[in-house]
Write an enzyme that holds these catalytic residues in place. Structure first.
Site, PDB file in Angstrom:
ATOM      1  CB  ALA A 108      62.475 -48.119 -14.322  1.00  0.00           C
ATOM      2  CE  LYS A 109      69.231 -44.486 -16.296  1.00  0.00           C
ATOM      3  NZ  LYS A 109      70.447 -44.337 -15.547  1.00  0.00           N
ATOM      4  NE  ARG A 110      61.986 -52.851 -14.182  1.00  0.00           N
ATOM      5  CZ  ARG A 110      61.897 -51.944 -13.219  1.00  0.00           C
ATOM      6  NH1 ARG A 110      62.928 -51.170 -12.962  1.00  0.00           N
ATOM      7  NH2 ARG A 110      60.792 -51.800 -12.513  1.00  0.00           N
TER       8      ARG A 110
END
Ligand code: GLU
Length: 285
Positions: free
Chosen positions: A252-254
């Site tokens: 995910a982007k995180r």
């Protein structure tokens, strides 16, 4: 035969990461293999979270990966009038209504009624504002109360009747019109929602094959319902697996360490990144 038109539709809320690069590669490859068109769409309706610098970085990273797109980039924030007209049309047909509930109102209503059925994104909206009379709606709007617009999914289901769509991996899927309940078609802070903008854009851009991560498969039930209501053709779907790291955690982007930018800066070549993404590997062998 219809030419293949695919699209990559990122939201510029962060740097491109390997998982999204994989989605882009899938869409690009499907179009190029078929001699079709690959479109790029920037899904920036959330003007608070989307930033022009992330969009510029996204475009730069895609070019660096060797992915070229056809035609102009479509930016959703530049088409708010179009979405607004579509939402007005749905409301005019009695298929959408204003909802004045806050998150707290919704939570209270659900707790008071002993729970709510769950959809793909959590508990379904309990339908509180669906019951309001036209006079009450008018009075609250005139008083300046914040509101979003929701689809009346029950009515929409009756109007559309049974429907289905085809996912390349899963075959024919019966549409579940009320799967996500009375979804938002225009947010409080924008004249559209994710579902509405995607449906309108896929239609206007002539997309014939939607390729995206399988976390978005439930969205297809809603988006095909909207297509049927609006008289649009239904594209083919190909929902692909999401890349996961060695522990099975979905990217995910995180997970900032897997941005294309950081891979570039660490000296990895574009070809290696493409290879790694297509092989489903998140780290060098
Ligand atoms: N904008 C969505 C995302 O970044 C993708 C929308 C779609 O492919 O339908 O997850």
């Amino acid at each position: 035969m219809q030419p293949v038109v695919t699209r990559f539709a990122p939201s510029p809320t962060g740097l491109l990461h390997l998982g999204s690069a994989y989605s882009a590669l899938v869409a690009w490859t499907r179009a190029r293999e078929a001699g079709g068109r690959f479109l790029l769409r920037i899904e920036d309706i959330d003007t608070g979270r989307c930033r022009p610098e992330f969009e510029a970085a996204l475009l730069g990273d895609l070019r660096w990966l060797g992915l070229d797109w056809d035609g102009e980039v479509r930016r959703q924030s530049e088409h708010f009038d179009t979405y607004h007209r579509v939402v007005e049309g749905l409301a005019g047909r009695g298929l959408a209504y204003p909802c004045f509930c806050t998150r707290a109102d919704i939570a209270r209503e659900i707790a008071g009624s002993g729970g709510a059925p769950h959809g793909p994104d959590g508990p379904l909206y309990p339908g509180t504002c669906r019951q309001l009379s036209p006079a009450e709606r008018r009075q609250r709007i005139d008083a300046g109360h914040d509101h979003c617009i929701r689809l009346d999914a029950g009515r929409a289901a009756l109007e559309v009747g049974p429907y289905a769509f085809v996912d390349e991996g899963q075959g024919r899927i019966e549409g579940q019109p009320v799967l996500a309940g009375d979804i938002v078609v225009a947010r409080k802070d924008a004249p559209t929602s994710y579902h509405l903008a995607v449906t309108v854009d896929d239609h206007l851009q002539g997309v014939t094959l939607v390729t995206r991560g399988d976390d978005l498969l439930p969205s297809a039930h809603v988006q095909v319902l909207l297509q049927r209501l609006l008289g649009y053709a239904t594209p083919g779907y190909s929902h692909h697996r999401l890349l996961a790291d060695a522990t099975g955690r979905r990217l995910a982007k995180r997970h900032g360490d897997l941005t294309i930018r950081s891979l570039r800066e660490s000296g990895v070549t574009a070809e290696e990144v493409r290879h790694r993404a297509l092989a489903g590997r998140t780290a060098a062998p």
